[in-house]
Design a protein around this motif. Structure first.
Motif, PDB file in Angstrom:
ATOM      1  N   GLN A  13       0.698  -1.097   0.100  1.00 32.74           N
ATOM      2  CA  GLN A  13       0.049   0.001   0.183  1.00 32.74           C
ATOM      3  C   GLN A  13       0.922   1.332   0.056  1.00 32.74           C
ATOM      4  N   TYR A  14       2.150   1.040  -0.045  1.00 31.30           N
ATOM      5  CA  TYR A  14       3.106   2.239   0.203  1.00 31.30           C
ATOM      6  C   TYR A  14       3.823   2.380  -1.215  1.00 31.30           C
ATOM      7  N   THR A  15       4.268   3.595  -1.550  1.00 28.45           N
ATOM      8  CA  THR A  15       5.241   3.841  -2.735  1.00 28.45           C
ATOM      9  C   THR A  15       6.446   3.383  -2.250  1.00 28.45           C
ATOM     10  N   VAL A  16       7.307   3.386  -3.507  1.00 28.28           N
ATOM     11  CA  VAL A  16       8.850   3.158  -3.047  1.00 28.28           C
ATOM     12  C   VAL A  16       9.238   4.060  -2.168  1.00 28.28           C
ATOM     13  N   ARG A  17       8.958   5.344  -2.186  1.00 27.73           N
ATOM     14  CA  ARG A  17       9.639   6.203  -1.040  1.00 27.73           C
ATOM     15  C   ARG A  17       9.118   5.859   0.108  1.00 27.73           C
ATOM     16  N   GLN A  18       7.884   5.568   0.346  1.00 29.20           N
ATOM     17  CA  GLN A  18       7.134   5.447   1.464  1.00 29.20           C
ATOM     18  C   GLN A  18       7.642   4.062   2.467  1.00 29.20           C
ATOM     19  N   ASN A  19       7.986   3.032   1.553  1.00 30.32           N
ATOM     20  CA  ASN A  19       8.478   1.781   1.882  1.00 30.32           C
ATOM     21  C   ASN A  19       9.681   2.127   2.414  1.00 30.32           C
ATOM     22  N   VAL A  20      10.496   2.952   1.938  1.00 31.47           N
ATOM     23  CA  VAL A  20      11.921   3.040   2.458  1.00 31.47           C
ATOM     24  C   VAL A  20      12.055   3.950   3.650  1.00 31.47           C
TER      25      VAL A  20
ATOM     26  N   ILE B 248      17.529   5.294  -2.976  1.00 35.86           N
ATOM     27  CA  ILE B 248      16.930   4.670  -4.008  1.00 35.86           C
ATOM     28  C   ILE B 248      17.605   5.014  -5.169  1.00 35.86           C
ATOM     29  N   GLU B 249      18.510   5.977  -5.106  1.00 42.20           N
ATOM     30  CA  GLU B 249      19.446   6.229  -6.259  1.00 42.20           C
ATOM     31  C   GLU B 249      20.461   5.541  -6.338  1.00 42.20           C
ATOM     32  N   ARG B 250      20.967   5.007  -5.056  1.00 41.72           N
ATOM     33  CA  ARG B 250      22.000   3.958  -5.396  1.00 41.72           C
ATOM     34  C   ARG B 250      21.551   2.582  -5.766  1.00 41.72           C
ATOM     35  N   VAL B 251      20.161   2.278  -5.702  1.00 40.00           N
ATOM     36  CA  VAL B 251      19.632   0.867  -6.249  1.00 40.00           C
ATOM     37  C   VAL B 251      19.290   1.195  -7.412  1.00 40.00           C
ATOM     38  N   GLY B 252      19.273   2.236  -8.014  1.00 36.40           N
ATOM     39  CA  GLY B 252      18.996   2.741  -9.480  1.00 36.40           C
ATOM     40  C   GLY B 252      17.520   3.010  -9.759  1.00 36.40           C
ATOM     41  N   LEU B 253      16.425   3.294  -8.718  1.00 33.40           N
ATOM     42  CA  LEU B 253      15.258   3.594  -8.886  1.00 33.40           C
ATOM     43  C   LEU B 253      14.679   4.697  -8.857  1.00 33.40           C
ATOM     44  N   THR B 254      15.230   5.854  -8.908  1.00 29.05           N
ATOM     45  CA  THR B 254      15.111   7.145  -8.759  1.00 29.05           C
ATOM     46  C   THR B 254      13.881   7.526  -9.548  1.00 29.05           C
ATOM     47  N   ALA B 255      13.442   7.240 -10.773  1.00 32.67           N
ATOM     48  CA  ALA B 255      12.617   7.396 -11.698  1.00 32.67           C
ATOM     49  C   ALA B 255      11.434   6.562 -11.081  1.00 32.67           C
ATOM     50  N   LYS B 256      11.278   5.737 -10.081  1.00 27.20           N
ATOM     51  CA  LYS B 256      10.226   5.091  -9.438  1.00 27.20           C
ATOM     52  C   LYS B 256       9.773   5.574  -8.115  1.00 27.20           C
ATOM     53  N   VAL B 257      10.255   6.343  -7.598  1.00 25.21           N
ATOM     54  CA  VAL B 257      10.066   6.782  -6.056  1.00 25.21           C
ATOM     55  C   VAL B 257       8.496   6.717  -5.619  1.00 25.21           C
ATOM     56  N   ASP B 258       7.793   7.101  -6.844  1.00 26.27           N
ATOM     57  CA  ASP B 258       6.509   7.216  -6.504  1.00 26.27           C
ATOM     58  C   ASP B 258       5.572   6.036  -6.946  1.00 26.27           C
ATOM     59  N   ALA B 259       6.175   5.200  -7.254  1.00 27.12           N
ATOM     60  CA  ALA B 259       5.533   3.776  -7.955  1.00 27.12           C
ATOM     61  C   ALA B 259       5.188   2.875  -6.759  1.00 27.12           C
ATOM     62  N   TYR B 260       4.076   2.245  -6.807  1.00 24.42           N
ATOM     63  CA  TYR B 260       3.729   1.093  -5.968  1.00 24.42           C
ATOM     64  C   TYR B 260       4.280  -0.042  -6.154  1.00 24.42           C
ATOM     65  N   PRO B 261       4.720  -0.932  -5.279  1.00 21.10           N
ATOM     66  CA  PRO B 261       5.333  -2.142  -5.506  1.00 21.10           C
ATOM     67  C   PRO B 261       4.792  -3.050  -6.669  1.00 21.10           C
ATOM     68  N   CYS B 262       3.349  -3.000  -6.807  1.00 20.65           N
ATOM     69  CA  CYS B 262       2.862  -4.136  -7.977  1.00 20.65           C
ATOM     70  C   CYS B 262       3.044  -3.360  -9.340  1.00 20.65           C
ATOM     71  N   GLU B 263       3.639  -2.015  -9.538  1.00 19.42           N
ATOM     72  CA  GLU B 263       4.067  -1.501 -10.829  1.00 19.42           C
ATOM     73  C   GLU B 263       5.361  -1.767 -11.007  1.00 19.42           C
ATOM     74  N   LEU B 264       6.095  -2.628 -10.275  1.00 15.86           N
ATOM     75  CA  LEU B 264       7.669  -2.666 -10.526  1.00 15.86           C
ATOM     76  C   LEU B 264       7.809  -4.195 -10.729  1.00 15.86           C
ATOM     77  N   SER B 265       8.843  -4.614 -11.467  1.00 16.73           N
ATOM     78  CA  SER B 265       9.290  -5.771 -11.708  1.00 16.73           C
ATOM     79  C   SER B 265       9.862  -6.614 -10.425  1.00 16.73           C
ATOM     80  N   GLY B 266      10.020  -7.670 -10.400  1.00 18.57           N
ATOM     81  CA  GLY B 266      10.770  -8.453  -9.348  1.00 18.57           C
ATOM     82  C   GLY B 266      12.088  -7.971  -8.976  1.00 18.57           C
ATOM     83  N   GLY B 267      12.800  -7.642  -9.873  1.00 21.57           N
ATOM     84  CA  GLY B 267      14.260  -7.394  -9.825  1.00 21.57           C
ATOM     85  C   GLY B 267      14.109  -5.820  -8.991  1.00 21.57           C
ATOM     86  N   GLN B 268      13.120  -5.144  -9.500  1.00 17.63           N
ATOM     87  CA  GLN B 268      12.878  -3.637  -9.120  1.00 17.63           C
ATOM     88  C   GLN B 268      12.558  -3.572  -7.442  1.00 17.63           C
ATOM     89  N   GLN B 269      11.442  -4.564  -7.347  1.00 19.21           N
ATOM     90  CA  GLN B 269      10.769  -4.615  -5.859  1.00 19.21           C
ATOM     91  C   GLN B 269      12.119  -5.162  -5.001  1.00 19.21           C
TER      92      GLN B 269
END
Ligand SMILES: Nc1ncnc2c1ncn2[C@@H]1O[C@H](COP(=O)(O)OP(=O)(O)O)[C@@H](O)[C@H]1O
Ligand SMILES: [Mg+2]
Lengths: 225, 271
Positions: free
Chosen positions: B100-107, B150-171
């Protein structure tokens, strides 16, 4: 009575219906969560007590439960039915209160089973992920689990809520002057039967509104899994 | 002094002995790879380190502080367990992001909850104004740190995405950032790529490889032998709840001593 007079009279009754509906939800939604915890606790006596109670309430008619709530205390302690004074048209507040208690308990039991399913459906990994990050038990529950439970239960809860709107008509059986009872009074006093059918429109319009709102909520939560 | 000392950990579930006397130590900045066939107790060991399981026997010491000693029969309080957990981070095989949380909220969730508690303490001690100032400063730090991770794991473009919108590797990369946000002394990975499609394992392994530095200590349970050989300073081979063999990658992969390890490696490298 003219059409508008009848509409106004029924609308007044529908006000009582709505009040019963809103208050029932207000108390039954959180109470259901308490029952759900009771049914899941590791403390066995409490667990079986809660489950037994929920089992009985779910297995008997709401109509019977309403009768018990309203008449049993008076019979048991041998005093006449209480008079608390008139409220909402022509209902004695004591009856309204009795109906409210009956509805709240009944619906809390149904909600508790839905909550329990919703909570038990959350994978253990969600709790563990929270714990490993140093969250307390209550932080894990309120910040991680509850919102997912909310999403899980929204559809079944909304079904129950729509049912509740219609079930409020049962309050008529214990003299609560809600819309259905009002229509019956018109029938017996004025010999006009169509208001009875007309009540359906009130329920239908209100339920359409609820369905619309639930749809909105569901859509808002559809963004995440 | 070692950053981590694990001494004689034993754990049974009913009558199955899953861990039978695991001991090892780890220096700061080291990467330890744990290999072994499935069912050998690797996950259980990581769960003990993260206090998701309580060992029946043995002790765990971090930076000289004994966090748990099974011989000491007094049970740990919940708050003590929480404090112990903060020394460790765990990245799960199945990510376990909060849907239920975005990438940034998860972190940021766990650090923000921790901050809430600290703010309450400050408010009690020095009043509301001080607490508000404290919160504002620290909150900004938390978000800044999270964005860096988030930048270090290469997901800056996805900070506001929800987990279900990411690939397994991104998750899984988000899960790594989330674990790092609590700045654990020792970060554990439990088969971080096992749940991924083969073409997605590379990006996750690259991130883990990139974390290797003199002040990040990691324990990686993995089936990726090439990866273990390349990134680990030391390798443990587990079989049936014991450490069958321990050594440098070269010792383990080039000169295995025990026949069990040789057989395991032959099988693992064949596939
Ligand atoms: N909670 C549990 N209850 C009972 N048995 C368990 C539990 N967790 C793990 N086991 C058993 O312990 C053994 C080791 O499991 P695990 O630590 O997951 O091994 P690995 O990660 O090396 O595959 C397995 O045989 C598994 O069935
Ligand atoms: Mg495992």
């Amino acid at each position: 009575m003219s059409f508008w007079e009848i509409t106004f009279y029924l609308a007044q009754g529908f006000g009582v219906t709505l009040l019963l509906f809103v208050l029932t939800l207000l108390f039954a939604l959180p109470l259901g969560l308490v029952f759900a915890f009771g049914a899941m606790t590791k403390f066995k006596p409490l667990r079986w007590l809660t489950r037994g109670f929920v089992y009985i309430i779910r297995g008997t008619p709401l109509l019977l439960q309403l009768m018990i709530v309203v008449y049993l205390p008076g019979l048991a302690f041998n005093y006449p039915l209480p008079k608390w004074g008139i409220f909402g048209g022509n209902t004695d507040a004591a009856y309204f209160f009795g109906a409210l208690v009956g509805f709240v308990i009944n619906y809390a039991c149904y909600f508790s089973e839905i909550y329990r399913g919703g909570i038990e459906n959350i994978p253990r990994g969600q709790y563990e992920a929270g714990q490993v990050l140093g969250m307390t038990r209550s932080q894990v529950f309120f910040k991680v689990i509850l919102k997912q439970v909310f999403k899980n239960v929204l559809a079944p809860i909304s079904n129950e809520v729509v049912t509740l709107v219609k079930d409020t008509a049962l309050a008529r059986s214990i003299s609560v002057l809600e819309i259905f009872f009002c229509a019956e009074q018109v029938l017996s006093r004025e010999m006009i039967i169509w208001p009875l059918f007309y009540t359906g429109a009130f329920y239908l319009i209100f339920n359409s509104l609820l369905t619309f709102l639930f749809g909105k909520m569901e859509k808002r939560m559809a963004r995440y899994r | 002094m070692s950053i981590l000392e694990v001494n004689n950990i034993c754990k049974s579930f009913g009558s199955t002995e899953v861990l039978r006397g695991i001991s090892f130590s780890l220096e700061k900045g080291e990467v330890l790879a744990i290999i072994g066939s499935s069912g050998s107790g690797k996950t259980t060991l990581l769960r003990c380190l993260n206090f998701l399981e309580t060992p029946d026997v043995g002790s765990i010491t971090v930076n000289g502080e004994t966090l748990i000693n099974a011989a000491d029969k007094s049970t740990l309080s919940e708050s003590q367990i929480r404090r112990n957990r903060l020394h460790f981070g765990l990245v799960f095989q199945s990510f376990n992001l909060f849907p239920q949380y975005t990438v940034r909220q998860n972190v940021t969730l766990a650090p923000r909850l921790m901050l809430d508690e600290q703010v309450r303490a400050v408010k009690k001690e020095s009043g509301r104004a001080q607490a508000q100032k404290f919160r504002a400063e620290r909150e900004a730090e938390i978000y800044k740190h999270a964005d860096e991770l988030i930048e270090r794991v290469g997901l800056t473009a996805k900070v506001d995405a929800y987990p279900c919108e990411l690939s397994g590797g991104q998750q899984q990369r988000v899960a790594i950032a989330r674990a790092l946000a609590m700045t654990p002394d020792i970060l554990c990975f439990d088969e971080p790529t096992s749940a991924l499609d083969p073409e997605l394992t590379g990006e996750v392994l690259a991130v883990i490889r990139g974390l290797k530095s003199s002040d990040s200590t990691m324990i990686v349970v993995t089936h990726e032998m090439e990866f273990a050989r390349g990134v680990a300073d030391r390798v443990i081979f587990m079989a049936d709840g014991v450490i069958e063999e321990m050594g440098t990658p070269e010792e383990i992969f080039e000169h295995p001593k025990s026949p069990v390890l040789s057989a395991f490696l032959n099988k693992a490298l064949d596939i």
